[in-house]
Design a protein around this motif. Sequence first.
Motif, PDB file in Angstrom:
ATOM      1  N   MET A 158       0.852  -1.172   0.000  1.00  0.00           N
ATOM      2  CA  MET A 158       0.000   0.000   0.000  1.00  0.00           C
ATOM      3  C   MET A 158       0.896   1.232   0.000  1.00  0.00           C
ATOM      4  O   MET A 158       1.844   1.323   0.766  1.00  0.00           O
ATOM      5  CB  MET A 158      -0.899  -0.012   1.234  1.00  0.00           C
TER       6      MET A 158
ATOM      7  N   ARG B 217      -4.496   2.477  -4.668  1.00  0.00           N
ATOM      8  CA  ARG B 217      -5.001   1.111  -4.788  1.00  0.00           C
ATOM      9  C   ARG B 217      -5.161   0.800  -6.261  1.00  0.00           C
ATOM     10  O   ARG B 217      -5.784   1.568  -6.995  1.00  0.00           O
ATOM     11  CB  ARG B 217      -6.353   0.977  -4.100  1.00  0.00           C
ATOM     12  N   ASP B 218      -4.593  -0.300  -6.662  1.00  0.00           N
ATOM     13  CA  ASP B 218      -4.653  -0.707  -8.069  1.00  0.00           C
ATOM     14  C   ASP B 218      -4.184   0.411  -8.981  1.00  0.00           C
ATOM     15  O   ASP B 218      -4.749   0.641 -10.050  1.00  0.00           O
ATOM     16  CB  ASP B 218      -6.079  -1.149  -8.439  1.00  0.00           C
ATOM     17  N   GLY B 219      -3.165   1.149  -8.543  1.00  0.00           N
ATOM     18  CA  GLY B 219      -2.585   2.212  -9.340  1.00  0.00           C
ATOM     19  C   GLY B 219      -3.399   3.480  -9.423  1.00  0.00           C
ATOM     20  O   GLY B 219      -3.057   4.393 -10.169  1.00  0.00           O
ATOM     21  N   LYS B 220      -4.475   3.565  -8.656  1.00  0.00           N
ATOM     22  CA  LYS B 220      -5.332   4.760  -8.684  1.00  0.00           C
ATOM     23  C   LYS B 220      -5.368   5.400  -7.294  1.00  0.00           C
ATOM     24  O   LYS B 220      -5.468   4.702  -6.293  1.00  0.00           O
ATOM     25  CB  LYS B 220      -6.754   4.390  -9.105  1.00  0.00           C
TER      26      LYS B 220
ATOM     27  N   GLU C  33      -6.921   7.110  -4.117  1.00  0.00           N
ATOM     28  CA  GLU C  33      -8.213   7.159  -3.423  1.00  0.00           C
ATOM     29  C   GLU C  33      -8.085   8.145  -2.269  1.00  0.00           C
ATOM     30  O   GLU C  33      -7.388   7.871  -1.291  1.00  0.00           O
ATOM     31  CB  GLU C  33      -8.574   5.771  -2.887  1.00  0.00           C
TER      32      GLU C  33
END
Length: 113
Positions: free
Chosen positions: A1, A18-21, A23
């Motif tokens: 993370m 998260r997942d390259g994006k 948040e």
Amino acid sequence: MHIGIDLGTTNSLIVVFRDGKPEPIPNALGAVLTPSVVAIKDGSLIVGDTAREVSQAQPAMAAALFKRVMGTERRYKLGREEFGAPLRAMRFWAARTLQRRWPAISPRNRGRM
């Protein structure tokens, strides 16, 4: 993370990737932007919207626009107390915001994830 903290001159923001994006993580009031203001209220160091309200009612008890002097010898007097550029207060805000959302990110668990 991965976590990103943008300590802005006017507002600050924390995001987790998260997942390259990114948040954005909301603060205690549910907003993703937190005013970069610190103040003393009832003997406690506070940040954000509440500190901004204090700055309007009691300017001598608050500090803002301190980002430019971080790392210098500049001191701020808030009421009877004196502080260096209030980076410590904004770090505290960031840590508290992260802990509230993800307890596993507490300082005690940092190296264990």
